[in-house]
Design a protein around this motif. Structure first.
Motif, short mmCIF file in Angstrom:
data_model
loop_
_atom_site.label_atom_id
_atom_site.label_comp_id
_atom_site.label_asym_id
_atom_site.label_seq_id
_atom_site.Cartn_x
_atom_site.Cartn_y
_atom_site.Cartn_z
N LEU A 88 -40.51 26.62 58.33
CA LEU A 88 -40.22 26.76 59.85
C LEU A 88 -39.97 25.74 60.47
O LEU A 88 -38.83 25.44 61.07
CB LEU A 88 -41.32 27.74 60.52
N GLN A 89 -40.70 24.56 60.38
CA GLN A 89 -40.94 23.38 61.09
C GLN A 89 -39.89 22.40 60.57
O GLN A 89 -39.20 21.72 61.19
CB GLN A 89 -42.45 22.63 61.15
N ASN A 90 -39.77 22.43 58.87
CA ASN A 90 -38.85 21.45 58.50
C ASN A 90 -37.53 21.95 58.09
O ASN A 90 -36.65 20.80 57.69
CB ASN A 90 -39.59 20.87 57.11
N VAL A 91 -37.20 22.95 57.90
CA VAL A 91 -35.88 23.54 57.56
C VAL A 91 -35.35 24.19 58.78
O VAL A 91 -34.32 24.12 58.98
CB VAL A 91 -36.16 24.44 56.14
N ILE B 241 -31.57 25.91 63.00
CA ILE B 241 -31.37 26.65 64.35
C ILE B 241 -30.70 25.32 65.53
O ILE B 241 -29.68 25.74 66.02
CB ILE B 241 -32.52 27.26 64.92
N ALA B 242 -31.17 24.37 65.41
CA ALA B 242 -30.85 23.08 66.23
C ALA B 242 -29.08 22.87 65.91
O ALA B 242 -28.46 22.68 66.67
CB ALA B 242 -31.43 21.83 66.00
N GLU B 243 -28.82 22.93 64.39
CA GLU B 243 -27.30 22.90 64.24
C GLU B 243 -26.56 24.19 64.56
O GLU B 243 -25.42 23.73 65.19
CB GLU B 243 -27.38 22.71 62.58
N LYS C 127 -30.18 30.51 70.64
CA LYS C 127 -31.26 30.24 71.39
C LYS C 127 -32.43 31.33 71.31
O LYS C 127 -33.29 31.10 71.15
CB LYS C 127 -30.77 30.04 72.91
N ASN C 128 -31.96 32.62 71.33
CA ASN C 128 -32.96 33.77 70.98
C ASN C 128 -33.60 33.49 69.75
O ASN C 128 -34.80 33.66 69.35
CB ASN C 128 -32.14 35.02 71.01
N GLU C 129 -32.87 33.31 68.67
CA GLU C 129 -33.53 32.83 67.25
C GLU C 129 -34.45 31.61 67.40
O GLU C 129 -35.75 31.73 66.71
CB GLU C 129 -32.25 32.59 66.38
#
Length: 160
Positions: free
Chosen positions: A23-26, A31-33, A54-56
């Motif tokens: 979750l933190q690294n991938v 999601i940011a992309e 944004k919900n995800e």
């Protein structure tokens, strides 16, 4: 007030640590992309891709916070020192439904973890069946309140 410890097996700890790293690294980057791409579409007030991303992101961040809270209170169960005299966390218990004669095998896992999966035969120590079985021995009969009514269950075998 101190948080209640979360009892985990070594396998459960490993699974949580792997999920957190994923979750933190991938996922965060993915999601940011998605958010970046959705922003490029223009007006955010009517942009469903942006809202979805944004919900995800919110769901993922909540899961990260949950895992981090579990890991802070985690207590690893030493399965090597466990006995088969009584049912305890990590016990594998074979039970028989008295009424039907149907047998099932369950591993008792910690309630605060993500290890519970009844389809795989892993039930929480705080589930109705798990709670009823704790500290019992082979041959004991317990009654469990289930959605189908009270069931009488006999312990056939306890193993590691």
């Amino acid at each position: 007030m101190a948080a209640k410890p979360t009892m985990l097996t070594a396998e459960g700890l490993k699974n949580l640590e792997e999920e957190l790293a994923e979750l933190q690294n991938v996922k965060r980057k993915e999601i940011a992309e998605k958010i970046k791409v959705a922003r490029s579409y223009g007006d955010l007030s009517e942009n469903s891709e942006y809202d979805d991303a944004k919900n995800e992101q919110a769901i993922m961040e909540a899961r990260i916070a949950t895992i981090e809270a579990i890991l802070k209170t985690a207590v690893i169960i030493d399965e090597s020192n466990t006995s088969t005299e009584h049912v305890h966390l990590t016990s594998v218990v074979t039970i028989e439904m008295i009424k039907t004669g149907k047998q099932c095998k369950y591993k008792i896992v910690g309630s605060g973890s993500n290890e519970t999966n009844p389809r795989e035969g892993k039930i929480s120590d705080e589930s109705p069946i798990g709670k009823a079985l704790m500290d019992k021995s082979v041959g004991d009969v317990v009654e469990v309140e289930t959605p189908g009514g009270v069931q009488a269950i006999k312990i056939i075998e306890i193993s590691k």
